[in-house]
Design a protein around this motif. Structure first.
Motif, mmCIF file in Angstrom:
data_model
loop_
_atom_site.group_PDB
_atom_site.id
_atom_site.type_symbol
_atom_site.label_atom_id
_atom_site.label_comp_id
_atom_site.label_asym_id
_atom_site.label_seq_id
_atom_site.Cartn_x
_atom_site.Cartn_y
_atom_site.Cartn_z
ATOM 1 N N ARG A 106 44.980 53.845 40.175
ATOM 2 C CA ARG A 106 45.188 53.989 41.527
ATOM 3 C C ARG A 106 46.454 53.436 41.930
ATOM 4 O O ARG A 106 46.991 52.453 41.794
ATOM 5 N N THR A 128 39.955 57.642 45.525
ATOM 6 C CA THR A 128 40.725 56.445 45.063
ATOM 7 C C THR A 128 41.482 57.023 43.978
ATOM 8 O O THR A 128 42.406 55.944 43.628
ATOM 9 N N GLU A 171 44.889 51.222 47.388
ATOM 10 C CA GLU A 171 43.367 50.653 47.309
ATOM 11 C C GLU A 171 42.641 51.615 48.295
ATOM 12 O O GLU A 171 41.312 51.932 47.808
ATOM 13 N N THR A 209 40.133 52.264 36.420
ATOM 14 C CA THR A 209 40.773 50.557 36.645
ATOM 15 C C THR A 209 41.790 50.932 37.814
ATOM 16 O O THR A 209 42.334 51.862 38.264
ATOM 17 N N SER A 210 42.314 49.788 38.281
ATOM 18 C CA SER A 210 43.304 49.668 39.226
ATOM 19 C C SER A 210 44.509 50.249 38.855
ATOM 20 O O SER A 210 45.312 50.832 39.819
#
Length: 85
Positions: free
Chosen positions: A79, A49, A82, A75-76
């Motif tokens: 990335r 990811t 998703e 963390t997002s």
């Protein structure tokens, strides 16, 4: 592993960093260490990811055995997508 995202030069560098880190982490944790192949597959799913080249470049000097912890702390922002391929 899915393709990385970022500037062209960063992608090539990030791919090298990712390959080196994942390879040495596998060696340290599975081949020489206490992690089972099954547990490694869970780590690898997390690593897939992390598709921003910059994240891998930033981790290039990390201890390979720390890679599972680093992936968990990502963390997002680390990335692009998703659910990468």
């Amino acid at each position: 592993m899915p393709p990385l995202e970022g500037p062209e030069r960063a992608i090539a560098w990030g791919e090298r960093c990712r390959h080196q880190l994942v390879t040495t982490a596998y060696q340290a944790l599975v081949v020489e260490g206490p992690v089972t192949e099954e547990a490694w597959l869970a780590v690898e799913r997390q690593l897939r990811t992390l598709d921003k080249a910059g994240w891998w470049i930033d981790q290039r000097e990390s201890e390979p055995a720390d890679l599972p912890e680093l992936a968990s702390a990502a963390t997002s922002a680390d990335r692009v997508t998703e659910n990468p391929n």
